[in-house]
Design an enzyme around this catalytic site. Structure first.
Site, PDB file in Angstrom:
ATOM      1  N   GLU A 271       0.830  -1.215   0.000  1.00 51.80           N
ATOM      2  CA  GLU A 271       0.000   0.000   0.000  1.00 51.80           C
ATOM      3  C   GLU A 271       0.862   1.262   0.000  1.00 51.80           C
ATOM      4  O   GLU A 271       1.724   1.425   0.870  1.00 51.80           O
ATOM      5  CB  GLU A 271      -0.902  -0.015   1.244  1.00 51.80           C
ATOM      6  CG  GLU A 271      -1.856   1.150   1.312  1.00 51.80           C
ATOM      7  CD  GLU A 271      -2.828   1.053   2.492  1.00 51.80           C
ATOM      8  OE1 GLU A 271      -3.198  -0.069   2.886  1.00 51.80           O
ATOM      9  OE2 GLU A 271      -3.199   2.117   3.006  1.00 51.80           O
TER      10      GLU A 271
ATOM     11  N   LYS B 162      -7.181  -1.040  11.536  1.00 49.38           N
ATOM     12  CA  LYS B 162      -6.604  -1.441  10.241  1.00 49.38           C
ATOM     13  C   LYS B 162      -5.332  -0.617   9.989  1.00 49.38           C
ATOM     14  O   LYS B 162      -4.319  -1.133   9.520  1.00 49.38           O
ATOM     15  CB  LYS B 162      -7.633  -1.227   9.129  1.00 49.38           C
ATOM     16  CG  LYS B 162      -7.249  -1.836   7.796  1.00 49.38           C
ATOM     17  CD  LYS B 162      -6.366  -0.947   6.942  1.00 49.38           C
ATOM     18  CE  LYS B 162      -6.069  -1.574   5.594  1.00 49.38           C
ATOM     19  NZ  LYS B 162      -5.159  -0.777   4.781  1.00 49.38           N
TER      20      LYS B 162
ATOM     21  N   ASP C  57       3.849 -15.121  10.995  1.00 47.03           N
ATOM     22  CA  ASP C  57       2.485 -15.468  10.607  1.00 47.03           C
ATOM     23  C   ASP C  57       1.580 -14.269  10.917  1.00 47.03           C
ATOM     24  O   ASP C  57       1.126 -14.098  12.047  1.00 47.03           O
ATOM     25  CB  ASP C  57       2.075 -16.723  11.406  1.00 47.03           C
ATOM     26  CG  ASP C  57       0.659 -17.167  11.112  1.00 47.03           C
ATOM     27  OD1 ASP C  57      -0.101 -16.409  10.486  1.00 47.03           O
ATOM     28  OD2 ASP C  57       0.321 -18.293  11.522  1.00 47.03           O
TER      29      ASP C  57
ATOM     30  N   HIS D 120      -2.089  10.333  -0.801  1.00 51.01           N
ATOM     31  CA  HIS D 120      -2.300   9.268  -1.794  1.00 51.01           C
ATOM     32  C   HIS D 120      -2.194   9.822  -3.210  1.00 51.01           C
ATOM     33  O   HIS D 120      -1.652   9.179  -4.098  1.00 51.01           O
ATOM     34  CB  HIS D 120      -3.675   8.621  -1.580  1.00 51.01           C
ATOM     35  CG  HIS D 120      -3.674   7.662  -0.431  1.00 51.01           C
ATOM     36  ND1 HIS D 120      -4.782   6.978  -0.033  1.00 51.01           N
ATOM     37  CD2 HIS D 120      -2.691   7.288   0.404  1.00 51.01           C
ATOM     38  CE1 HIS D 120      -4.482   6.204   1.003  1.00 51.01           C
ATOM     39  NE2 HIS D 120      -3.212   6.393   1.281  1.00 51.01           N
TER      40      HIS D 120
HETATM   41  C1  MEV Z   1      -5.588   3.085   5.358  1.00 50.96           C
HETATM   42  O1  MEV Z   1      -4.896   1.927   4.946  1.00 50.96           O
HETATM   43  C2  MEV Z   1      -5.572   3.202   6.858  1.00 50.96           C
HETATM   44  C3  MEV Z   1      -6.428   4.347   7.420  1.00 50.96           C
HETATM   45  O2  MEV Z   1      -7.775   4.238   6.945  1.00 50.96           O
HETATM   46  C4  MEV Z   1      -6.392   4.217   8.921  1.00 50.96           C
HETATM   47  C5  MEV Z   1      -7.334   5.131   9.662  1.00 50.96           C
HETATM   48  O3  MEV Z   1      -8.382   5.535   9.104  1.00 50.96           O
HETATM   49  O4  MEV Z   1      -7.023   5.406  10.835  1.00 50.96           O
HETATM   50  C6  MEV Z   1      -5.922   5.696   6.986  1.00 50.96           C
END
Ligand code: MEV
Length: 437
Positions: A88, A276, A292, A390
């Site tokens: 990413e 995430k 893992d 991005h």
């Molecule tokens: C993107 O891979 C991760 C984010 O969405 C995490 C977040 O919103 O805190 C930017």
């Protein structure tokens, strides 16, 4: 500025991101992060098909991912250049940036539990659970001895069986008949290994003894990925002045970061995304070190829901003096020996780059990276939003596709973003202008 207590190579490498991959390797060699042997590994294709064929079944080829490096990390008074394997865009740049801010206040402080994994031996459909629990409780000293004797070499390395307990677990799904289970939980210190195989061997070894003692039937004999005896904790404190952007004062950014965290605490929909982002960092380190990462993911999310509601893995609060403090607590079953680590040459080079001699050091680093990753996401979300970063990354790959050379890249990226037309055609037009066409 950070006071360095460490006489190893520095992780503060300004302008690292502007270099070519080849030049980055040279810089890491000059900085004594890598030696010649490692360089050869990074220049090679990594895992060969023959090596891959030893790891899993039905191999036909290998699958490459970017092996990047996060710079600027200062953790427990030590410089750490951190390998990260991730597909990413923005993840590595963002975490390096947070690490640069963090080192201004002394970097990250991290500590970890011993490498204790949990194994489970399940007795199914137990008719008299109280009697069964009692029988097992009385037999615990003997079962401990049996479990401890399974891995004598682990004991020689300072690990082994630590504890054992019995639990009454009830299946009572509405509309279905109740079922009582009794589960023997044991805790095995796996020292520098992730430990799944060792735990499963102990579980399978204990099973016939548990059956013989109780007269009940054993079901599953397997580790638990909710490795809550193997927690890692990290914290960082930042002066808000460091967090400011062109449009926002630092203390406002700090306040917004705290408010963003509260949103995650209050709402599982936000907490999932928040976590995430944390795992963007932790997984990338887990993969780079041959671990893992599905086990890490499973453990992290189960732990995040431990109070019955899914919560953020980090906390962000303002201190009395206005500083921003972040903490993370997460189960991290990471090893530095065994499994893919034995076979994969790039994994071994990545571990050498990290200069870790104990699994717990790796765990402390991974927790700090997760916290840093979360900081960068919250800071971006609380200020410009993440699309700006991005867009720049997207513009970079479009400019490269259009044939921009390294010296031309920055100008082409800036124009593509400014003109809000990130296409190869536009990049070609800009290049033509720059080159005086
Ligand atoms: C993107 O891979 C991760 C984010 O969405 C995490 C977040 O919103 O805190 C930017």
């Amino acid at each position: 500025m950070t006071t360095r207590h460490d006489d190893g190579p520095t992780s503060r490498i300004p302008g690292f991101y502007r270099l070519s991959p080849k030049a980055r390797l040279s810089v890491l060699e000059t900085a004594r992060v890598l030696d010649r042997e490692d360089l050869a590994v990074y220049r090679s294709a990594g895992l060969t098909v023959e090596e891959a064929d030893v790891l899993v079944e039905n191999v036909i080829s290998t699958f490459a991912l970017p092996n990047a490096v996060a710079v600027n990390f200062f953790i427990n008074g030590e410089e750490r250049v951190v390998p990260m394997v991730v597909e990413e865009p923005s993840v590595v740049a963002a975490v390096s940036n947070s690490a640069r801010l963090a080192r201004e206040g002394g970097g990250f402080t991290a500590e970890t539990d011993p490498s204790v994994m949990i194994g489970q031996v399940q007795l199914m459909s137990v008719r008299d659970p109280e009697r069964c629990l009692e029988t097992l409780r009385e037999a615990l000293p003997r079962l401990r001895e049996i479990g401890h004797a399974v891995h004598p070499r682990l004991v020689d390395h300072g690990g082994g069986l630590r504890d054992m307990e019995v639990r009454h677990v009830v299946y009572e799904e509405p509309g279905y008949p109740r079922e009582d289970m009794v589960v023997l939980h044991f805790h095995l210190d796996c020292v520098d290994a992730m430990g799944a195989n060792m735990v499963n061997t102990v579980a399978e070894h204990l099973a016939p003894h548990v059956e013989a003692l109780t007269g009940e039937t054993v079901g599953l004999r397997i580790l638990s990925n909710l490795a809550d005896r193997r927690l890692a904790r990290a914290s960082v404190t930042l002066r808000p002045a460091l967090l400011g952007t062109a449009d926002m004062e630092g203390d406002q950014v700090a306040d917004r970061i705290v408010k963003a965290w509260r949103f995650a605490w209050a709402d599982p929909y936000r907490a999932a995304t928040h976590n995430k982002g944390v795992m963007n960092g932790i997984d990338a380190v887990a993969i780079a070190t041959g671990n893992d990462w599905r086990a890490i993911e499973a453990g992290a999310h189960a732990y995040a829901a431990r109070d019955g509601r899914y919560r953020p893995l980090t906390t962000w609060r303002l201190d009395d003096d206005g500083s921003l403090t972040g903490t993370i607590e997460v189960p991290l079953a990471l090893g530095i020996v065994g499994g893919a680590i034995r076979v994969h040459p790039t994994v071994r080079a990545n571990l050498r780059m990290l200069r870790v001699s104990r699994a717990q050091e790796l765990t402390a680093i991974a927790a700090s990276v997760g916290l840093a990753q979360n900081l960068s996401a919250l800071r971006a979300l609380a200020t410009d939003g993440i699309q700006m970063g991005h867009m720049r990354m997207h513009a970079r790959s479009v400019a490269a596709t259009a044939g921009a050379t390294r010296p031309e890249l920055a100008a082409v990226i800036a124009r593509l973003v400014e003109e809000e037309d990130i296409s190869v055609e536009q990049a070609l037009k800009i290049l033509d202008e720059i080159r005086g066409g």
